[in-house]
Write a protein that holds these residues in place. Sequence first.
Motif, PDB file in Angstrom:
ATOM      1  N   GLU A 115      -4.546   0.450   8.387  1.00 36.48           N
ATOM      2  CA  GLU A 115      -4.388  -0.963   8.716  1.00 36.48           C
ATOM      3  C   GLU A 115      -3.901  -1.819   7.553  1.00 36.48           C
ATOM      4  O   GLU A 115      -3.466  -2.927   7.740  1.00 36.48           O
ATOM      5  N   TYR A 116      -3.991  -1.314   6.340  1.00 32.15           N
ATOM      6  CA  TYR A 116      -3.683  -2.126   5.170  1.00 32.15           C
ATOM      7  C   TYR A 116      -2.180  -2.271   4.949  1.00 32.15           C
ATOM      8  O   TYR A 116      -1.431  -1.318   5.097  1.00 32.15           O
ATOM      9  N   LYS A 159       0.842  -1.199   0.000  1.00 33.73           N
ATOM     10  CA  LYS A 159       0.000   0.000   0.000  1.00 33.73           C
ATOM     11  C   LYS A 159       0.880   1.254   0.000  1.00 33.73           C
ATOM     12  O   LYS A 159       1.886   1.303   0.717  1.00 33.73           O
ATOM     13  N   LYS A 184      -3.303 -12.293   1.295  1.00 29.42           N
ATOM     14  CA  LYS A 184      -3.098 -10.881   1.612  1.00 29.42           C
ATOM     15  C   LYS A 184      -3.571 -10.562   3.028  1.00 29.42           C
ATOM     16  O   LYS A 184      -2.903  -9.830   3.765  1.00 29.42           O
ATOM     17  N   SER A 185      -4.696 -11.108   3.428  1.00 24.06           N
ATOM     18  CA  SER A 185      -5.236 -10.862   4.758  1.00 24.06           C
ATOM     19  C   SER A 185      -4.315 -11.433   5.840  1.00 24.06           C
ATOM     20  O   SER A 185      -3.936 -10.725   6.783  1.00 24.06           O
ATOM     21  N   TRP A 195      -1.163  -4.447   2.001  1.00 30.95           N
ATOM     22  CA  TRP A 195      -1.129  -4.580   0.545  1.00 30.95           C
ATOM     23  C   TRP A 195      -2.077  -3.590  -0.122  1.00 30.95           C
ATOM     24  O   TRP A 195      -3.114  -3.257   0.430  1.00 30.95           O
ATOM     25  N   SER A 196      -1.733  -3.193  -1.319  1.00 28.59           N
ATOM     26  CA  SER A 196      -2.663  -2.452  -2.164  1.00 28.59           C
ATOM     27  C   SER A 196      -3.860  -3.359  -2.438  1.00 28.59           C
ATOM     28  O   SER A 196      -3.724  -4.584  -2.461  1.00 28.59           O
ATOM     29  N   ARG A 197      -5.026  -2.778  -2.662  1.00 29.70           N
ATOM     30  CA  ARG A 197      -6.215  -3.600  -2.928  1.00 29.70           C
ATOM     31  C   ARG A 197      -6.089  -4.360  -4.242  1.00 29.70           C
ATOM     32  O   ARG A 197      -6.651  -5.419  -4.403  1.00 29.70           O
ATOM     33  N   SER A 253      -0.759  -9.723   5.852  1.00 28.23           N
ATOM     34  CA  SER A 253      -0.843  -8.352   6.356  1.00 28.23           C
ATOM     35  C   SER A 253      -0.856  -8.355   7.886  1.00 28.23           C
ATOM     36  O   SER A 253      -0.081  -7.648   8.537  1.00 28.23           O
TER      37      SER A 253
END
Length: 135
Positions: free
Chosen positions: A102-103, A22, A81-82, A105-107, A85
């Motif tokens: 909180e992210y 992100k 990813k979840s 990774w990029s979406r 992260s």
Amino acid sequence: MKLESNNHSVFLMRYHLVLVVKYRRRVFTDEISARARGIFEYIAPKYGITVEEWNHDMDHVHVLFRAQPKTELSKFINAYKSASSRLLKQEYPQIRRQLWREYFWSRSFCLLTTGGVPIEVIRKYIEQQGERRPS
């Protein structure tokens, strides 16, 4: 070229996945990348996925992997990813300071089939990630 098989089919499905941090934050070190790969390799078998190649630059990772026809790629990528992260931010607090929310990774992500390019070209490209390029 070695084909894989299961009870009902013969196949060879390879993918090139690029995941970006992100805000393109430069958080990857060799240690963090190795941990991210470990998480990937832990989750992958549950989805019929096998890692062939992994490398990183400071703000993204490249993964070459094999999958099976039944593999639900988007579910796997979202699960990875979840989990990664959450775990990477827990285990490396400095990452949390570099990201605003909180992210991790990029979406979005880039997922390419590898059928159009010789596999060795893709392997070499992934192996060279993070190396200095001549200016």
